[in-house]
Design an enzyme around this catalytic site. Structure first.
Site, short mmCIF file in Angstrom:
data_model
loop_
_atom_site.label_atom_id
_atom_site.label_comp_id
_atom_site.label_asym_id
_atom_site.label_seq_id
_atom_site.Cartn_x
_atom_site.Cartn_y
_atom_site.Cartn_z
N GLY A 212 9.21 -5.66 -16.13
CA GLY A 212 8.00 -5.91 -15.34
C GLY A 212 7.79 -4.81 -14.32
N ASN A 213 6.93 -5.03 -13.35
CA ASN A 213 6.76 -4.06 -12.26
C ASN A 213 6.39 -4.80 -10.98
OD1 ASN A 213 3.76 -4.20 -12.02
ND2 ASN A 213 3.88 -3.50 -14.15
N HIS A 214 6.27 -4.05 -9.89
CA HIS A 214 6.11 -4.68 -8.57
C HIS A 214 4.66 -5.03 -8.20
CE1 HIS A 214 10.24 -4.36 -7.46
NE2 HIS A 214 10.26 -3.06 -7.67
N ALA A 280 -1.56 -3.52 -13.44
CA ALA A 280 -0.51 -2.52 -13.69
C ALA A 280 0.15 -2.93 -15.01
CB ALA A 280 0.49 -2.53 -12.55
#
Ligand code: CTP
Length: 404
Positions: A212-214, A280
């Site tokens: 995943g990402n932030h 994102a």
């Protein structure tokens, strides 16, 4: 959420029996989330007390040019009051006040403020049936309409005189409904449908792990709320995030992976006027997703990744009249890279974030962006809250439709 939410409303009360209904009216404005200030003509105080209206509006009531009981008399600045307001409503509007409004006879604070108002002005007449039909009153209505003021017609029913007919001030609920309908019909994105992506995507490795990402999703949710505030119908395709939409014109469709986001976007894209890709999206995903939890064994472990589909580029490839906006997150050669993305993804506008700018990027409340349009016109913006960046982006959308 009511379109009146957050609006600054100046209520001018003139002296008719219907003034007692302004207590309910103020209460309904406050319930809708509006900020209210009240101006009363001297005569109106015989029908409803300033204390009632100041208590309900949570603001002092204004009625004279200065406070005569106060030794250090303070000037009530009618120009400031008028400039404060997003809209002014005269209710009840008596024939006397209406006539003063048409001739500019500013012998009281209400009419002086009306003459200084630059905001939309509404008036809700209240009088007996014969007065309501008298040519001089009809002439006032017509004059005020010709000034651009908006009349909220009186209703029929029993009148204070005991007679029955047209002339009763519209009921407070109906005044609210009238204002809401009128304001909504004038919203700049009314009738437009907007698709927005938000948040991260999670790409499964096995049943318990993911890549995943932030991204928090805040930028996309702020865009969705602002677009809805401007009247648009919004489809918000959101990856995993804790944010909730504040406006019921926003339909949130929750997704997890890039492929799900791609599928939902393609289902809706043909029906929308605008698409904004603020998500994102993961660029890569595991080539194989393990069906069982991967056990710890070897000292080293690697996962083979494959590219996800570029949602924005795929929308750019099939776009017809849609206004397409993408984001670019860059760490070097920002402008050049963003220009390449405009061409590669067939965009109308790109919103460039540079991680070299302090205050920009993931998990921040603020953002510093640069707009670059299809003709490579570059417009750097100040560091501001993500809500304000959303307002700037939606202003670009509004001006696109104004130019059409
Ligand atoms: N985007 C998308 N689908 C993807 C990847 C990105 O829709 N699979 C969209 C993002 O929502 C954003 C824009 O493309 O609006 C640009 O994302 P960014 O990560 O800056 O660029 P990439 O195209 O992924 O290129 P790179 O990571 O190489 O800079």
């Amino acid at each position: 959420m009511s379109v009146l939410n957050g609006k600054k409303i100046l209520l001018g009360v003139s002296g008719g029996i219907a003034a007692y209904k302004t207590a309910s009216l103020v209460r309904l404005f406050i319930k809708a989330g509006a900020h209210v200030q009240v101006i009363m003509t001297p005569a109106s105080k015989d029908f409803v007390t300033p204390l009632t209206l100041s208590t309900l509006s949570k603001n002092p009531v204004h009625s004279s040019f200065f406070n005569q009981d106060d030794e250090d008399a303070v000037w009530n600045n009618h120009v400031d009051l008028a400039l404060w307001a997003d809209l002014m409503l005269i209710a009840p509007a008596t024939s006397n006040t209406l006539s003063k409004m048409t001739t500019g006879n500013s012998d009281n604070l209400l009419v002086a403020t009306y003459l200084s108002a630059k905001c939309p002005v509404y008036f809700a007449p209240a009088m007996d049936l014969d007065m309501y039909k008298h040519p001089s009153v009809l002439a006032s209505f017509n004059a005020l309409k010709s000034f651009g003021n908006i009349m909220i017609p009186a209703e029929s029913g029993e009148l204070a005189s005991g007679l029955s007919g047209e002339g009763r001030m519209a009921e407070p609920e109906n005044i609210i409904a009238f204002l809401e309908a009128d304001l909504e019909s004038k919203l700049p994105l009314k009738g437009k449908k907007i698709l927005i992506t938000a948040g991260p995507t999670y790409e499964a490795i096995d049943p318990v792990r993911f890549i995943g990402n932030h991204s928090s999703g805040k930028m996309g949710f702020d865009l969705a709320n602002e677009a809805a505030n401007l009247g648009a119908q919004v489809i918000l395709v959101a990856g995993p995030t804790h944010y909730k939409a504040k406006n019921n014109l926003v339909e949130v469709i929750g997704v997890v992976s890039a492929q799900e986001m791609y599928d939902v976007c393609h289902e809706h894209f043909k029906d929308v006027d605008v698409a904004i890709a603020a998500a994102a999206v993961a660029d890569y995903r595991p080539k194989v997703v393990a069906t069982q939890k991967i056990k710890k064994a070897a000292d080293e472990f690697s996962i083979e990744l494959e590219k996800t589909k570029d949602i924005l580029a795929s929308l750019g490839a099939i776009k017809k009249n849609q206004f397409l906006i993408g984001f670019a997150l860059e760490t070097e050669n920002e402008i050049e890279n963003a220009k390449l993305k405009i061409q590669k993804k067939n965009l109308d506008l790109i919103v460039l974030n540079s991680l070299q700018d302090e205050g920009a990027g993931f998990k921040k409340e603020t953002n510093k962006v640069t707009f670059i349009d299809q003709n490579f016109k570059i417009e750097p913006m100040e560091l501001k809250s993500k809500e304000s960046v959303a307002v700037d982006i939606l202003n670009k959308v509004v001006s696109h439709f104004v130019k059409l």
